[in-house]
Design a protein around this motif. Sequence first.
Motif, PDB file in Angstrom:
ATOM      1  N   ALA A  18      80.360  -1.919-113.134  1.00 49.52           N
ATOM      2  CA  ALA A  18      81.784  -1.904-112.800  1.00 49.52           C
ATOM      3  C   ALA A  18      82.500  -3.008-113.568  1.00 49.52           C
ATOM      4  CB  ALA A  18      81.983  -2.076-111.303  1.00 49.52           C
ATOM      5  N   GLY A  19      81.836  -4.137-113.758  1.00 51.79           N
ATOM      6  CA  GLY A  19      82.430  -5.229-114.529  1.00 51.79           C
ATOM      7  C   GLY A  19      82.704  -4.792-115.951  1.00 51.79           C
ATOM      8  N   SER A  20      81.759  -4.055-116.527  1.00 48.97           N
ATOM      9  CA  SER A  20      81.949  -3.569-117.889  1.00 48.97           C
ATOM     10  C   SER A  20      83.025  -2.476-117.925  1.00 48.97           C
ATOM     11  CB  SER A  20      80.631  -3.005-118.435  1.00 48.97           C
ATOM     12  OG  SER A  20      80.866  -2.311-119.634  1.00 48.97           O
ATOM     13  N   ALA A  21      82.976  -1.601-116.914  1.00 50.86           N
ATOM     14  CA  ALA A  21      83.883  -0.443-116.938  1.00 50.86           C
ATOM     15  C   ALA A  21      85.325  -0.839-116.663  1.00 50.86           C
ATOM     16  CB  ALA A  21      83.402   0.598-115.927  1.00 50.86           C
ATOM     17  N   VAL A  22      85.536  -1.569-115.587  1.00 51.16           N
ATOM     18  CA  VAL A  22      86.912  -1.909-115.231  1.00 51.16           C
ATOM     19  C   VAL A  22      87.395  -3.042-116.124  1.00 51.16           C
ATOM     20  CG1 VAL A  22      88.418  -2.838-113.438  1.00 51.16           C
ATOM     21  CG2 VAL A  22      86.631  -1.193-112.850  1.00 51.16           C
ATOM     22  N   GLY A  23      88.466  -2.789-116.837  1.00 51.48           N
ATOM     23  CA  GLY A  23      88.958  -3.825-117.751  1.00 51.48           C
ATOM     24  C   GLY A  23      90.292  -3.403-118.313  1.00 51.48           C
ATOM     25  N   LEU A  24      90.542  -3.854-119.530  1.00 53.91           N
ATOM     26  CA  LEU A  24      91.819  -3.528-120.158  1.00 53.91           C
ATOM     27  C   LEU A  24      91.949  -2.031-120.408  1.00 53.91           C
ATOM     28  CD1 LEU A  24      91.878  -6.483-122.670  1.00 53.91           C
ATOM     29  CD2 LEU A  24      93.132  -6.272-120.525  1.00 53.91           C
ATOM     30  N   ILE A 174      83.833 -11.697-106.203  1.00 51.09           N
ATOM     31  CA  ILE A 174      85.128 -12.106-105.654  1.00 51.09           C
ATOM     32  C   ILE A 174      86.247 -11.440-106.444  1.00 51.09           C
ATOM     33  CG2 ILE A 174      86.624 -14.092-105.160  1.00 51.09           C
ATOM     34  CD1 ILE A 174      84.023 -15.801-105.300  1.00 51.09           C
ATOM     35  N   MET A 175      86.034 -11.433-107.783  1.00 54.13           N
ATOM     36  CA  MET A 175      87.109 -10.990-108.660  1.00 54.13           C
ATOM     37  C   MET A 175      87.470  -9.511-108.498  1.00 54.13           C
ATOM     38  SD  MET A 175      86.822 -10.796-112.646  1.00 54.13           S
ATOM     39  CE  MET A 175      86.502  -9.060-112.581  1.00 54.13           C
ATOM     40  N   MET A 176      86.443  -8.666-108.438  1.00 52.20           N
ATOM     41  CA  MET A 176      86.725  -7.222-108.405  1.00 52.20           C
ATOM     42  C   MET A 176      87.556  -6.831-107.178  1.00 52.20           C
ATOM     43  SD  MET A 176      85.394  -5.882-111.156  1.00 52.20           S
ATOM     44  CE  MET A 176      85.118  -4.173-110.787  1.00 52.20           C
ATOM     45  N   PRO A 177      87.132  -7.224-105.966  1.00 61.03           N
ATOM     46  CA  PRO A 177      87.971  -6.855-104.815  1.00 61.03           C
ATOM     47  C   PRO A 177      89.361  -7.487-104.879  1.00 61.03           C
ATOM     48  CG  PRO A 177      85.830  -7.675-104.095  1.00 61.03           C
ATOM     49  CD  PRO A 177      85.911  -7.924-105.557  1.00 61.03           C
ATOM     50  N   THR A 178      89.446  -8.716-105.396  1.00 60.21           N
ATOM     51  CA  THR A 178      90.769  -9.355-105.463  1.00 60.21           C
ATOM     52  C   THR A 178      91.673  -8.593-106.423  1.00 60.21           C
ATOM     53  OG1 THR A 178      89.468 -11.390-105.430  1.00 60.21           O
ATOM     54  CG2 THR A 178      91.841 -11.646-105.529  1.00 60.21           C
ATOM     55  N   LYS A 253      79.846   6.094-108.035  1.00 60.59           N
ATOM     56  CA  LYS A 253      80.627   5.022-107.396  1.00 60.59           C
ATOM     57  C   LYS A 253      81.438   4.271-108.435  1.00 60.59           C
ATOM     58  CE  LYS A 253      77.821   3.857-103.397  1.00 60.59           C
ATOM     59  NZ  LYS A 253      76.775   2.941-102.963  1.00 60.59           N
ATOM     60  N   VAL A 254      80.780   3.916-109.543  1.00 60.47           N
ATOM     61  CA  VAL A 254      81.490   3.180-110.591  1.00 60.47           C
ATOM     62  C   VAL A 254      82.646   4.017-111.142  1.00 60.47           C
ATOM     63  CG1 VAL A 254      81.286   2.185-112.901  1.00 60.47           C
ATOM     64  CG2 VAL A 254      79.495   1.776-111.223  1.00 60.47           C
ATOM     65  N   ALA A 255      82.367   5.314-111.349  1.00 59.22           N
ATOM     66  CA  ALA A 255      83.426   6.181-111.891  1.00 59.22           C
ATOM     67  C   ALA A 255      84.604   6.248-110.926  1.00 59.22           C
ATOM     68  CB  ALA A 255      82.871   7.575-112.154  1.00 59.22           C
ATOM     69  N   ALA A 256      84.306   6.294-109.616  1.00 57.83           N
ATOM     70  CA  ALA A 256      85.386   6.382-108.626  1.00 57.83           C
ATOM     71  C   ALA A 256      86.216   5.101-108.636  1.00 57.83           C
ATOM     72  CB  ALA A 256      84.794   6.628-107.241  1.00 57.83           C
ATOM     73  N   ILE A 257      85.554   3.952-108.651  1.00 54.42           N
ATOM     74  CA  ILE A 257      86.285   2.679-108.671  1.00 54.42           C
ATOM     75  C   ILE A 257      87.168   2.629-109.918  1.00 54.42           C
ATOM     76  CG2 ILE A 257      86.039   0.159-108.941  1.00 54.42           C
ATOM     77  CD1 ILE A 257      83.368   0.377-107.470  1.00 54.42           C
ATOM     78  N   ASP A 258      86.562   3.002-111.027  1.00 57.25           N
ATOM     79  CA  ASP A 258      87.262   2.905-112.306  1.00 57.25           C
ATOM     80  C   ASP A 258      88.510   3.811-112.336  1.00 57.25           C
ATOM     81  OD1 ASP A 258      86.650   1.829-115.202  1.00 57.25           O
ATOM     82  OD2 ASP A 258      87.448   3.863-115.388  1.00 57.25           O
ATOM     83  N   THR A 259      88.356   5.036-111.826  1.00 59.16           N
ATOM     84  CA  THR A 259      89.478   5.974-111.835  1.00 59.16           C
ATOM     85  C   THR A 259      90.614   5.468-110.950  1.00 59.16           C
ATOM     86  OG1 THR A 259      87.879   7.732-112.101  1.00 59.16           O
ATOM     87  CG2 THR A 259      90.087   8.405-111.497  1.00 59.16           C
ATOM     88  N   MET A 313      98.362 -15.312-110.805  1.00 58.46           N
ATOM     89  CA  MET A 313      97.115 -14.747-110.288  1.00 58.46           C
ATOM     90  C   MET A 313      96.781 -13.447-111.016  1.00 58.46           C
ATOM     91  SD  MET A 313      95.444 -16.158-107.795  1.00 58.46           S
ATOM     92  CE  MET A 313      94.701 -14.872-106.811  1.00 58.46           C
ATOM     93  N   PHE A 314      97.816 -12.626-111.194  1.00 57.24           N
ATOM     94  CA  PHE A 314      97.564 -11.336-111.809  1.00 57.24           C
ATOM     95  C   PHE A 314      97.002 -11.484-113.226  1.00 57.24           C
ATOM     96  CE2 PHE A 314      98.499  -7.618-114.288  1.00 57.24           C
ATOM     97  CZ  PHE A 314      97.932  -6.646-113.496  1.00 57.24           C
ATOM     98  N   TYR A 315      97.629 -12.342-114.020  1.00 52.93           N
ATOM     99  CA  TYR A 315      97.153 -12.472-115.400  1.00 52.93           C
ATOM    100  C   TYR A 315      95.783 -13.142-115.465  1.00 52.93           C
ATOM    101  CZ  TYR A 315     101.168 -10.341-117.426  1.00 52.93           C
ATOM    102  OH  TYR A 315     102.097  -9.406-117.787  1.00 52.93           O
ATOM    103  N   LEU A 316      95.513 -14.034-114.528  1.00 58.35           N
ATOM    104  CA  LEU A 316      94.180 -14.633-114.508  1.00 58.35           C
ATOM    105  C   LEU A 316      93.130 -13.569-114.186  1.00 58.35           C
ATOM    106  CD1 LEU A 316      94.753 -18.105-112.816  1.00 58.35           C
ATOM    107  CD2 LEU A 316      94.209 -17.611-115.207  1.00 58.35           C
ATOM    108  N   LEU A 317      93.461 -12.707-113.253  1.00 56.89           N
ATOM    109  CA  LEU A 317      92.533 -11.627-112.923  1.00 56.89           C
ATOM    110  C   LEU A 317      92.337 -10.684-114.104  1.00 56.89           C
ATOM    111  CD1 LEU A 317      93.665 -10.830-109.299  1.00 56.89           C
ATOM    112  CD2 LEU A 317      91.407 -11.574-109.996  1.00 56.89           C
TER     113      LEU A 317
END
Length: 456
Positions: A18-24, A174-178, A253-259, A313-317
Amino acid sequence: MNDQNNFAGKIGAILATAGSAVGLGNIWRFPTEAGANGGAAFLLIYISFMLLLATPIMIAEFTIGRHGQSDVMHAFESMSNGKKDWRYMGYLPVIAGILVLSYYAVVAGWTLEYAFRAGINDFIGKTQEEFTQDFIAFSSNPLKPLTWLFLILALTFGIVALGVQKGIERGAKIMMPTLFVFLAILAICSLTLPNASLGLNFLFKPDFSKVNSSTILSAMGQSFFTLSVGICCLCTYACYFRKDVNLIKDGFKVAAIDTLVAIMSGVIIFPAVYSIPGLSPDAGPSLVFITLPNVFQEVFSGLPVIAYLFSLMFYLLLVMAALTSSISMLEMSAAYFHKEKGMSRPKAALIMSLICLVLGAACSLSFGIWQDITIFGMGFFDLFDFLVAKLLMPIGGLLICIYLGWIVDNKDVYDELTNNGTIAQPLYPYFRFIIRYFAPICIAMIFITEIGLLKI
Ligand code: PHE
C-alpha cells in the motif's frame, strides 16, 4: 539477519504494498489523467481495468516474487520450468525503476516545495491568479526544483541504503490512516464549494462520446501506474513477503484502498476546479499544485490558523506518500545490483540515485528552459511518463501474464496462492482465466489499436 528480512519481512504485505501503491499516482496523476480524458467515462474504464487487469497482475507479481524469495531475476528463473531466458525479466525493474523514479522524484520535489511554502505561511491571502503564476514561476525556474529533486532523492537513497524498515513500518502505520482522514476531510470541504455539483458531474456522470482509444490506453496506464504493477516493483517487494500472507486477499485490499484514495482525490480536485475561476479540468500536471492551496484558503478563509495547519499537514503527508512510493522505485533497481551483482546495498542505491538525479534534472528542466527540446513530440518529463505508464507497464504486464499463465506449472501457481494448500482460494479459477486469456488478449488489443492509430 539477511537483507530480505531487513527490508520488508516485518512490514507485512499490505503495508509495504500500500505504501508503494498509494502516492502521487493517486493524488496527482489520477486527477490529471481523469481531467484530460473526460472525467467519469475515464473513471469507469479505469475501475474496470483495476478489477480485471491491474489487480490480477499485481497478484501474479506477488506469486512470482514470493515463490522466488530473492530478487526478480532469480524469481523468474525459479518458476520457469527450465526456460531460463525468462530470467531476463530481471532487467525490467532495473530500467523501469530508473525511468519512473527520475520523473516521479520531480513531482515529489514539488511536494517538498509546497510543504515548505505551507510551513512559511506563503499561501495566505493569495488569489487564484497568484497561485498559478507562483507555480509556473517555480516549476520553470532552473534551480529551485532541482534542489528539491536532489533532496527527495537523497531522502529516498538514505532510507533504501539503510535498509532499515522499522522507521517506515511505524511511519506508514501512522501515515496511511492519517492521510486517509485528511483526504476525507478535504473532500467534505471541497463539496461545500459553490460549483461542487459541476465537479461531481464531471467525475461521476459519464459522457462516452469523449472516449477514444487513447482514453482507453490512458486508463489502462493509470490503473497499472497507481498499483505499481507491470514493471516488477511488487514482484521485488513480494520476494520479501512471508509465506503466510494471503496473496489474493491482500491484493484486493490494496487495490480497494488505492482506488478509494484516487476517488477521494478526484472529489477534492474537481469541485474546486469548477468553483475557482480560471481553472479547467484538463490543466495538466500542475492541477493539484494550483487547486489545492487554493481550496485550503477558500474553505478556511475566516480561520487562518486552521488553513495554515491544514495545508502544512496535508503537504507533509503528500511528501510521505510520495516517499513510500519512491523508495519502492529505488529498491527495484538497487535490489538487482545488490542481490545479483553482490554490490553493497548503499553502493547500489547510491549509483541508481545518481543516475536518477541526472535524468530527473532533464525531466525537471523540461518544464522550463528545456521545454522546447522534444522527442516524439514530448518533453523529457512527458516522454518518461509515456515510456513507463503506457509502454513498459502494459508490455511488462503482458509478459507477466504469459509467464505465469503459460510457462509456469499450474500446480506451482496454485500452491503458492493457497500457501501450499493451507488456505482456500475460491477465486483461483477466475484469476487463472484472467491471467491466461483475458488480460493478455485485452492488453495486446489495446496496444494494437493504439499503434494502428499512431501510424495514421
Ligand atoms: N503507485 C505509485 C503511485 O501511485 C507509483 C509507482 C509506480 C510506484 C511504479 C512504484 C512503481 O504513486
